[in-house]
Design a protein around this motif. Structure first.
Motif, mmCIF file in Angstrom:
data_model
loop_
_atom_site.group_PDB
_atom_site.id
_atom_site.type_symbol
_atom_site.label_atom_id
_atom_site.label_comp_id
_atom_site.label_asym_id
_atom_site.label_seq_id
_atom_site.Cartn_x
_atom_site.Cartn_y
_atom_site.Cartn_z
ATOM 1 N N CYS A 1 42.543 42.040 36.419
ATOM 2 C CA CYS A 1 41.359 42.431 35.631
ATOM 3 C C CYS A 1 41.716 42.589 34.156
ATOM 4 C CB CYS A 1 40.770 43.728 36.175
ATOM 5 S SG CYS A 1 39.941 43.516 37.748
ATOM 6 N N GLY A 2 42.862 43.203 33.874
ATOM 7 C CA GLY A 2 43.298 43.354 32.494
ATOM 8 C C GLY A 2 43.552 42.010 31.834
ATOM 9 N N GLY A 3 44.167 41.104 32.562
ATOM 10 C CA GLY A 3 44.413 39.764 32.029
ATOM 11 C C GLY A 3 43.117 39.025 31.743
ATOM 12 N N LEU A 4 42.141 39.151 32.648
ATOM 13 C CA LEU A 4 40.851 38.493 32.408
ATOM 14 C C LEU A 4 40.132 39.113 31.217
ATOM 15 C CD1 LEU A 4 39.524 37.956 36.040
ATOM 16 C CD2 LEU A 4 40.374 36.247 34.445
ATOM 17 N N LEU A 5 40.242 40.433 31.063
ATOM 18 C CA LEU A 5 39.624 41.088 29.913
ATOM 19 C C LEU A 5 40.262 40.600 28.617
ATOM 20 C CD1 LEU A 5 37.644 43.255 28.899
ATOM 21 C CD2 LEU A 5 39.519 44.881 29.041
ATOM 22 N N MET A 6 41.601 40.497 28.617
ATOM 23 C CA MET A 6 42.283 39.999 27.420
ATOM 24 C C MET A 6 41.922 38.534 27.162
ATOM 25 S SD MET A 6 45.955 42.003 27.723
ATOM 26 C CE MET A 6 46.838 40.583 27.331
ATOM 27 N N LEU A 7 41.771 37.752 28.223
ATOM 28 C CA LEU A 7 41.403 36.350 28.062
ATOM 29 C C LEU A 7 40.010 36.216 27.454
ATOM 30 C CD1 LEU A 7 42.110 33.367 28.596
ATOM 31 C CD2 LEU A 7 41.019 33.618 30.816
ATOM 32 N N THR A 8 39.056 37.010 27.944
ATOM 33 C CA THR A 8 37.708 36.936 27.382
ATOM 34 C C THR A 8 37.690 37.421 25.935
ATOM 35 O OG1 THR A 8 37.197 39.090 28.343
ATOM 36 C CG2 THR A 8 36.523 37.152 29.593
ATOM 37 N N THR A 9 38.496 38.433 25.627
ATOM 38 C CA THR A 9 38.586 38.899 24.244
ATOM 39 C C THR A 9 39.169 37.808 23.355
ATOM 40 O OG1 THR A 9 38.914 41.138 25.066
ATOM 41 C CG2 THR A 9 39.497 40.736 22.782
ATOM 42 N N PHE A 10 40.192 37.127 23.837
ATOM 43 C CA PHE A 10 40.805 36.041 23.081
ATOM 44 C C PHE A 10 39.807 34.907 22.859
ATOM 45 C CE2 PHE A 10 43.949 33.323 21.408
ATOM 46 C CZ PHE A 10 43.781 32.080 21.986
ATOM 47 N N ILE A 11 39.049 34.551 23.893
ATOM 48 C CA ILE A 11 38.066 33.471 23.764
ATOM 49 C C ILE A 11 36.986 33.866 22.764
ATOM 50 C CG2 ILE A 11 36.246 32.236 25.016
ATOM 51 C CD1 ILE A 11 38.145 32.200 27.429
ATOM 52 N N THR A 12 36.546 35.130 22.796
ATOM 53 C CA THR A 12 35.533 35.595 21.845
ATOM 54 C C THR A 12 36.062 35.529 20.417
ATOM 55 O OG1 THR A 12 34.682 37.082 23.548
ATOM 56 C CG2 THR A 12 34.009 37.528 21.288
ATOM 57 N N ALA A 13 37.300 35.980 20.218
ATOM 58 C CA ALA A 13 37.890 35.933 18.873
ATOM 59 C C ALA A 13 38.068 34.488 18.410
ATOM 60 C CB ALA A 13 39.225 36.668 18.865
ATOM 61 N N LEU A 14 38.487 33.611 19.303
ATOM 62 C CA LEU A 14 38.657 32.201 18.952
ATOM 63 C C LEU A 14 37.318 31.561 18.584
ATOM 64 C CD1 LEU A 14 40.783 29.962 18.783
ATOM 65 C CD2 LEU A 14 40.222 29.374 21.147
ATOM 66 N N THR A 15 36.274 31.920 19.321
ATOM 67 C CA THR A 15 34.940 31.401 19.009
ATOM 68 C C THR A 15 34.492 31.874 17.625
ATOM 69 O OG1 THR A 15 34.410 31.455 21.354
ATOM 70 C CG2 THR A 15 32.560 31.288 19.830
ATOM 71 N N ALA A 16 34.731 33.150 17.309
ATOM 72 C CA ALA A 16 34.366 33.669 15.989
ATOM 73 C C ALA A 16 35.158 32.957 14.892
ATOM 74 C CB ALA A 16 34.606 35.172 15.939
ATOM 75 N N LEU A 17 36.451 32.709 15.133
ATOM 76 C CA LEU A 17 37.275 32.012 14.142
ATOM 77 C C LEU A 17 36.756 30.593 13.901
ATOM 78 C CD1 LEU A 17 39.869 31.905 12.383
ATOM 79 C CD2 LEU A 17 41.011 30.966 14.400
ATOM 80 N N ILE A 18 36.443 29.879 14.973
ATOM 81 C CA ILE A 18 35.948 28.509 14.831
ATOM 82 C C ILE A 18 34.611 28.508 14.095
ATOM 83 C CG2 ILE A 18 35.058 26.527 16.142
ATOM 84 C CD1 ILE A 18 37.271 27.115 18.200
ATOM 85 N N THR A 19 33.744 29.478 14.412
ATOM 86 C CA THR A 19 32.452 29.572 13.712
ATOM 87 C C THR A 19 32.664 29.809 12.223
ATOM 88 O OG1 THR A 19 31.482 30.489 15.719
ATOM 89 C CG2 THR A 19 30.247 30.794 13.678
ATOM 90 N N GLN A 20 33.596 30.681 11.871
ATOM 91 C CA GLN A 20 33.866 30.950 10.455
ATOM 92 C C GLN A 20 34.463 29.727 9.761
ATOM 93 O OE1 GLN A 20 36.244 34.465 10.373
ATOM 94 N NE2 GLN A 20 34.514 35.828 10.781
ATOM 95 N N LEU A 21 35.328 29.000 10.459
ATOM 96 C CA LEU A 21 35.893 27.789 9.863
ATOM 97 C C LEU A 21 34.828 26.727 9.631
ATOM 98 C CD1 LEU A 21 39.302 27.448 11.743
ATOM 99 C CD2 LEU A 21 38.921 28.124 9.373
ATOM 100 N N ILE A 22 33.909 26.593 10.572
ATOM 101 C CA ILE A 22 32.822 25.618 10.403
ATOM 102 C C ILE A 22 31.933 26.038 9.227
ATOM 103 C CG2 ILE A 22 30.707 24.733 11.476
ATOM 104 C CD1 ILE A 22 32.250 24.725 14.142
ATOM 105 N N THR A 23 31.631 27.331 9.128
ATOM 106 C CA THR A 23 30.817 27.820 8.008
ATOM 107 C C THR A 23 31.528 27.585 6.684
ATOM 108 O OG1 THR A 23 29.915 29.510 9.481
ATOM 109 C CG2 THR A 23 29.589 29.844 7.119
ATOM 110 N N LEU A 24 32.842 27.855 6.643
ATOM 111 C CA LEU A 24 33.606 27.628 5.420
ATOM 112 C C LEU A 24 33.598 26.146 5.039
ATOM 113 C CD1 LEU A 24 35.517 28.767 3.241
ATOM 114 C CD2 LEU A 24 37.407 28.272 4.805
ATOM 115 N N ALA A 25 33.760 25.276 6.027
ATOM 116 C CA ALA A 25 33.744 23.833 5.752
ATOM 117 C C ALA A 25 32.378 23.404 5.237
ATOM 118 C CB ALA A 25 34.114 23.060 7.014
ATOM 119 N N ALA A 26 31.303 23.954 5.821
ATOM 120 C CA ALA A 26 29.959 23.599 5.355
ATOM 121 C C ALA A 26 29.741 24.074 3.922
ATOM 122 C CB ALA A 26 28.914 24.209 6.289
#
Length: 152
Positions: free
Chosen positions: A89-114
């Protein structure tokens, strides 16, 4: 209005009585068993002079009791299963947190590129207008329009 009640006579039914058949135990013949070792013969002389001869009987030695663990194996298995479940459960929680942070990073990079690309385009458009002060040339039916002046 209602019919009168007639007295009811109880119905007698035949009752069957079942007697259980006793089970007869069949004696199992005992087979003589040879001892593993030949016991030693002991003789005892009583105070009045009589001699008694017989086999020496050793006291019964019970098998040593195996030491039971302080905690049962089932409890240990349940505890280990719980620890493993919590780790997953802890590993899955960390995985979902990592995926959320990665999604936010990609969104910010796309916004910066735009923003950078839009700024680059805006700079190109505004610098193009400032360099060509002569106006835009448009050819329409072999006529040339240059800054609202007609040239043929």
């Amino acid at each position: 209005m209602y019919p009168e009640r007639a007295p009811r006579v109880p119905v007698q039914r035949a009752a069957e009585v079942h007697q259980p058949t006793p089970a007869v135990a069949v004696p199992v013949p005992l087979a003589p068993v040879q001892p593993d070792t030949v016991p030693t013969v002991a003789s005892i002389i009583l105070p009045d002079g009589r001699v008694i001869t017989g086999y020496a009987v050793s006291p019964h030695q019970s098998e040593p009791v195996t030491a039971k663990p302080a905690v049962s194996r089932a409890a240990v298995n349940v505890a280990l299963g719980g620890i493993g479940f919590l780790a997953v459960c802890g590993g899955l929680l960390m995985l979902t947190t990592f995926i959320t942070a990665l999604t936010a990073l990609i969104t910010q990079l796309i916004t910066l590129a735009a923003v950078l690309f839009g700024g680059f385009i805006a700079v190109q458009v505004f610098t193009a207008k400032s360099h060509h002060k002569a106006g835009t040339t448009v050819n329409i039916r072999r006529a040339v329009f240059k800054r609202n002046h007609f040239h043929s």
